[in-house]
Design a protein around this motif. Structure first.
Motif, PDB file in Angstrom:
ATOM      1  N   LEU A  32     -10.004  12.022  -1.428  1.00 32.82           N
ATOM      2  CA  LEU A  32     -10.732  13.274  -1.594  1.00 32.82           C
ATOM      3  C   LEU A  32     -11.762  13.193  -2.711  1.00 32.82           C
ATOM      4  O   LEU A  32     -12.901  13.624  -2.543  1.00 32.82           O
ATOM      5  N   THR A  33     -11.378  12.655  -3.851  1.00 31.60           N
ATOM      6  CA  THR A  33     -12.265  12.697  -5.015  1.00 31.60           C
ATOM      7  C   THR A  33     -12.944  11.364  -5.322  1.00 31.60           C
ATOM      8  O   THR A  33     -14.015  11.355  -5.930  1.00 31.60           O
ATOM      9  N   THR A  34     -12.349  10.247  -4.904  1.00 27.10           N
ATOM     10  CA  THR A  34     -12.899   8.943  -5.292  1.00 27.10           C
ATOM     11  C   THR A  34     -13.006   7.972  -4.129  1.00 27.10           C
ATOM     12  O   THR A  34     -13.252   6.786  -4.342  1.00 27.10           O
ATOM     13  N   GLY A  35     -12.843   8.454  -2.892  1.00 28.19           N
ATOM     14  CA  GLY A  35     -12.816   7.550  -1.744  1.00 28.19           C
ATOM     15  C   GLY A  35     -14.086   6.752  -1.557  1.00 28.19           C
ATOM     16  O   GLY A  35     -14.054   5.555  -1.258  1.00 28.19           O
ATOM     17  N   GLY A  36     -15.240   7.395  -1.733  1.00 30.05           N
ATOM     18  CA  GLY A  36     -16.496   6.676  -1.584  1.00 30.05           C
ATOM     19  C   GLY A  36     -16.686   5.629  -2.661  1.00 30.05           C
ATOM     20  O   GLY A  36     -17.181   4.521  -2.404  1.00 30.05           O
ATOM     21  N   THR A  37     -16.272   5.965  -3.884  1.00 32.36           N
ATOM     22  CA  THR A  37     -16.364   5.027  -5.001  1.00 32.36           C
ATOM     23  C   THR A  37     -15.494   3.809  -4.743  1.00 32.36           C
ATOM     24  O   THR A  37     -15.917   2.659  -4.946  1.00 32.36           O
ATOM     25  N   ILE A  38     -14.263   4.038  -4.312  1.00 31.35           N
ATOM     26  CA  ILE A  38     -13.361   2.935  -3.999  1.00 31.35           C
ATOM     27  C   ILE A  38     -13.979   2.036  -2.936  1.00 31.35           C
ATOM     28  O   ILE A  38     -14.015   0.808  -3.083  1.00 31.35           O
ATOM     29  N   ALA A  39     -14.471   2.645  -1.869  1.00 32.08           N
ATOM     30  CA  ALA A  39     -15.039   1.856  -0.767  1.00 32.08           C
ATOM     31  C   ALA A  39     -16.256   1.071  -1.222  1.00 32.08           C
ATOM     32  O   ALA A  39     -16.434  -0.096  -0.845  1.00 32.08           O
ATOM     33  N   ARG A  40     -17.100   1.681  -2.042  1.00 33.35           N
ATOM     34  CA  ARG A  40     -18.294   0.990  -2.521  1.00 33.35           C
ATOM     35  C   ARG A  40     -17.927  -0.243  -3.343  1.00 33.35           C
ATOM     36  O   ARG A  40     -18.412  -1.346  -3.081  1.00 33.35           O
ATOM     37  N   TYR A  41     -17.076  -0.058  -4.335  1.00 35.04           N
ATOM     38  CA  TYR A  41     -16.768  -1.189  -5.214  1.00 35.04           C
ATOM     39  C   TYR A  41     -15.935  -2.239  -4.503  1.00 35.04           C
ATOM     40  O   TYR A  41     -16.117  -3.445  -4.717  1.00 35.04           O
ATOM     41  N   ALA A  42     -15.032  -1.810  -3.647  1.00 32.16           N
ATOM     42  CA  ALA A  42     -14.249  -2.791  -2.881  1.00 32.16           C
ATOM     43  C   ALA A  42     -15.154  -3.633  -2.004  1.00 32.16           C
ATOM     44  O   ALA A  42     -14.978  -4.862  -1.889  1.00 32.16           O
ATOM     45  N   ALA A  43     -16.152  -2.996  -1.367  1.00 32.18           N
ATOM     46  CA  ALA A  43     -17.082  -3.732  -0.505  1.00 32.18           C
ATOM     47  C   ALA A  43     -17.915  -4.731  -1.293  1.00 32.18           C
ATOM     48  O   ALA A  43     -18.369  -5.742  -0.742  1.00 32.18           O
ATOM     49  N   HIS A  44     -18.105  -4.489  -2.585  1.00 34.33           N
ATOM     50  CA  HIS A  44     -18.882  -5.376  -3.438  1.00 34.33           C
ATOM     51  C   HIS A  44     -18.018  -6.408  -4.161  1.00 34.33           C
ATOM     52  O   HIS A  44     -18.508  -7.095  -5.064  1.00 34.33           O
ATOM     53  N   GLY A  45     -16.758  -6.495  -3.801  1.00 34.71           N
ATOM     54  CA  GLY A  45     -15.910  -7.545  -4.362  1.00 34.71           C
ATOM     55  C   GLY A  45     -15.103  -7.169  -5.578  1.00 34.71           C
ATOM     56  O   GLY A  45     -14.426  -8.013  -6.166  1.00 34.71           O
ATOM     57  N   VAL A  46     -15.159  -5.907  -6.000  1.00 35.04           N
ATOM     58  CA  VAL A  46     -14.352  -5.456  -7.127  1.00 35.04           C
ATOM     59  C   VAL A  46     -12.887  -5.367  -6.702  1.00 35.04           C
ATOM     60  O   VAL A  46     -12.575  -4.929  -5.590  1.00 35.04           O
ATOM     61  N   HIS A  47     -11.992  -5.788  -7.588  1.00 36.02           N
ATOM     62  CA  HIS A  47     -10.555  -5.652  -7.335  1.00 36.02           C
ATOM     63  C   HIS A  47     -10.166  -4.215  -7.673  1.00 36.02           C
ATOM     64  O   HIS A  47     -10.221  -3.801  -8.838  1.00 36.02           O
ATOM     65  N   VAL A  48      -9.795  -3.442  -6.663  1.00 39.35           N
ATOM     66  CA  VAL A  48      -9.466  -2.027  -6.847  1.00 39.35           C
ATOM     67  C   VAL A  48      -7.963  -1.830  -6.762  1.00 39.35           C
ATOM     68  O   VAL A  48      -7.330  -2.191  -5.762  1.00 39.35           O
ATOM     69  N   THR A  49      -7.404  -1.250  -7.812  1.00 39.41           N
ATOM     70  CA  THR A  49      -5.987  -0.888  -7.843  1.00 39.41           C
ATOM     71  C   THR A  49      -5.868   0.630  -7.856  1.00 39.41           C
ATOM     72  O   THR A  49      -6.509   1.301  -8.672  1.00 39.41           O
ATOM     73  N   VAL A  50      -5.069   1.186  -6.956  1.00 35.13           N
ATOM     74  CA  VAL A  50      -4.783   2.622  -6.929  1.00 35.13           C
ATOM     75  C   VAL A  50      -3.314   2.818  -7.263  1.00 35.13           C
ATOM     76  O   VAL A  50      -2.438   2.199  -6.645  1.00 35.13           O
ATOM     77  N   VAL A  51      -3.055   3.668  -8.251  1.00 34.99           N
ATOM     78  CA  VAL A  51      -1.687   4.047  -8.615  1.00 34.99           C
ATOM     79  C   VAL A  51      -1.477   5.490  -8.186  1.00 34.99           C
ATOM     80  O   VAL A  51      -2.241   6.376  -8.584  1.00 34.99           O
ATOM     81  N   THR A  52      -0.461   5.734  -7.371  1.00 36.07           N
ATOM     82  CA  THR A  52      -0.136   7.080  -6.905  1.00 36.07           C
ATOM     83  C   THR A  52       1.170   7.505  -7.561  1.00 36.07           C
ATOM     84  O   THR A  52       2.152   6.770  -7.535  1.00 36.07           O
ATOM     85  N   CYS A  53       1.181   8.703  -8.144  1.00 39.30           N
ATOM     86  CA  CYS A  53       2.331   9.115  -8.956  1.00 39.30           C
ATOM     87  C   CYS A  53       3.494   9.681  -8.149  1.00 39.30           C
ATOM     88  O   CYS A  53       4.641   9.623  -8.597  1.00 39.30           O
ATOM     89  N   THR A  54       3.234  10.289  -6.984  1.00 42.10           N
ATOM     90  CA  THR A  54       4.291  10.895  -6.178  1.00 42.10           C
ATOM     91  C   THR A  54       4.013  10.636  -4.702  1.00 42.10           C
ATOM     92  O   THR A  54       2.964  10.116  -4.338  1.00 42.10           O
ATOM     93  N   LEU A  55       4.929  11.059  -3.848  1.00 47.25           N
ATOM     94  CA  LEU A  55       4.743  10.920  -2.404  1.00 47.25           C
ATOM     95  C   LEU A  55       4.130  12.164  -1.767  1.00 47.25           C
ATOM     96  O   LEU A  55       3.914  12.193  -0.555  1.00 47.25           O
ATOM     97  N   GLY A  56       3.876  13.204  -2.557  1.00 51.38           N
ATOM     98  CA  GLY A  56       3.269  14.414  -2.002  1.00 51.38           C
ATOM     99  C   GLY A  56       4.197  15.206  -1.110  1.00 51.38           C
ATOM    100  O   GLY A  56       3.782  15.816  -0.121  1.00 51.38           O
ATOM    101  N   GLU A  57       5.478  15.248  -1.495  1.00 52.48           N
ATOM    102  CA  GLU A  57       6.489  15.885  -0.643  1.00 52.48           C
ATOM    103  C   GLU A  57       6.275  17.380  -0.445  1.00 52.48           C
ATOM    104  O   GLU A  57       6.752  17.957   0.547  1.00 52.48           O
ATOM    105  N   GLU A  58       5.607  18.041  -1.390  1.00 54.73           N
ATOM    106  CA  GLU A  58       5.463  19.498  -1.346  1.00 54.73           C
ATOM    107  C   GLU A  58       4.206  19.954  -0.596  1.00 54.73           C
ATOM    108  O   GLU A  58       3.914  21.155  -0.548  1.00 54.73           O
ATOM    109  N   GLY A  59       3.465  19.042  -0.023  1.00 53.46           N
ATOM    110  CA  GLY A  59       2.228  19.418   0.654  1.00 53.46           C
ATOM    111  C   GLY A  59       2.460  20.310   1.867  1.00 53.46           C
ATOM    112  O   GLY A  59       3.496  20.232   2.533  1.00 53.46           O
ATOM    113  N   GLU A  60       1.469  21.166   2.150  1.00 51.18           N
ATOM    114  CA  GLU A  60       1.502  21.984   3.358  1.00 51.18           C
ATOM    115  C   GLU A  60       1.001  21.155   4.528  1.00 51.18           C
ATOM    116  O   GLU A  60       0.017  20.436   4.414  1.00 51.18           O
ATOM    117  N   VAL A  61       1.663  21.258   5.660  1.00 50.04           N
ATOM    118  CA  VAL A  61       1.345  20.421   6.821  1.00 50.04           C
ATOM    119  C   VAL A  61       0.421  21.175   7.762  1.00 50.04           C
ATOM    120  O   VAL A  61       0.734  22.296   8.190  1.00 50.04           O
TER     121      VAL A  61
END
Length: 308
Positions: A32-61
């Motif tokens: 949502l907030t950084t997807g384009g940035t991730i895709a841009r740098y990954a496509a240019h060879g940058v090593h991208v690490t994403v850390v996710t803090c939870t599984l999002g169990e409380e989300g509305e479906v």
């Protein structure tokens, strides 16, 4: 090396690719907030690490056929969202994904003031020192030059976003080899322009936001605008991967920068923009206007084991 030529105007000598680490609260936040940035740098060879803090169990479906996964039914949404996150990371080109403390260690805390805040595994109910130590271990292993997370308000006040900010800020203060620390934000001006353009598109299936309804910041505090226009197809694919949480719509005019929109469970239209925005929270500001790594590698090695 190809990475230097693609990302920077002058060739640089790199013994390892640049490294970008992003800390997000729930599956879908990375897109949502950084997807384009991730895709841009990954496509240019940058090593991208994403850390996710939870599984999002409380989300509305959103999809009717999957609502049985929700917390008030089978309470299986977290596991399902792991699969969505993997698909999204693949679409964006993420090289390395981690869950803070391991898969399922911390639970989605829900919105502020809800009973989920008190769950024994809720991120906000957890031991801050343990959480900081878990992220510090990852950061010292990955050795990113650039780290990204939310601002002190977590973007829109979600307790888990605020906790992610607190955890990451503390780790950045402890690890000396991080060159820059950014907060991901939404531009007030760009959002307004995008919403105006959406209002002119026929058949938009979402309602337009009311004034003040989107979480944005004044443009004058933004330090960095990353051009992600060439990587919107990857971002849209990743948004679609998060189908329990995000609805995606595109008009028939693929050449229009604002021909795509998404909505969360509230049904409010948000434009998919050609730039993503950041505020530099720590580090040297020279060269950051359009590039998270701008100016960092002039005359020195990008490898954390090299000259710092």
């Amino acid at each position: 090396m190809r990475v230097g030529v693609l990302l920077y105007p002058d060739p640089v000598t790199l013994t390892a690719p640049p490294r970008l680490l992003l800390v997000h609260a729930h599956p879908d936040d990375e897109t949502l907030t950084t997807g384009g940035t991730i895709a841009r740098y990954a496509a240019h060879g940058v090593h991208v690490t994403v850390v996710t803090c939870t599984l999002g169990e409380e989300g509305e479906v959103i999809p009717e056929g999957l609502r049985g996964l929700a917390v008030d039914a089978a309470d299986q949404l977290g596991g399902y969202r792991v699969g969505e996150l993997r698909s999204a990371c693949a679409a964006l080109g993420v090289a390395d994904h981690r869950f803070l403390g391991g898969l399922g260690r911390w639970r989605d805390s829900g919105m502020a003031g809800t009973g989920a805040n008190a769950h024994p595994r809720a991120l906000v109910a957890g031991d801050l020192d343990e959480q900081v130590a878990a992220l510090e271990t990852i950061v010292r292993e990955v050795r990113p030059q650039v780290v990204v997370t939310y601002d002190a308000n977590g973007g829109y006040g979600h307790p888990d976003h605020i906790r992610a900010h607190q955890i990451t800020t503390e780790v950045v203060s402890r690890v000396p080899d991080i060159d820059r620390f950014f907060h991901t934000v939404a531009s007030q001006g760009a959002a307004a322009t995008g919403v105006r353009a959406l209002s002119e598109l026929p058949d938009l299936p979402f309602r337009l936001p009311e004034p003040g309804e989107l979480a944005v910041v004044p443009d004058e505090i933004i330090t960095t605008a990353v051009d992600v226009s060439e990587h919107l197809p990857a971002k849209l694919s990743a948004l679609r991967a998060h189908a329990t949480q995000v609805s995606v719509w595109q008009s028939g005019n693929g050449s229009d920068s604002y021909a795509a929109s998404y909505a969360l469970s509230n049904g409010i239209a948000q434009p998919v923009l050609g730039r993503e925005f950041y505020v530099l929270a720590a580090g040297e500001a020279t060269g950051v206007e359009t590039d998270l790594f701008g100016g960092l590698f002039d005359g020195r090695d990008a490898d954390a084991q090299g000259t710092r």
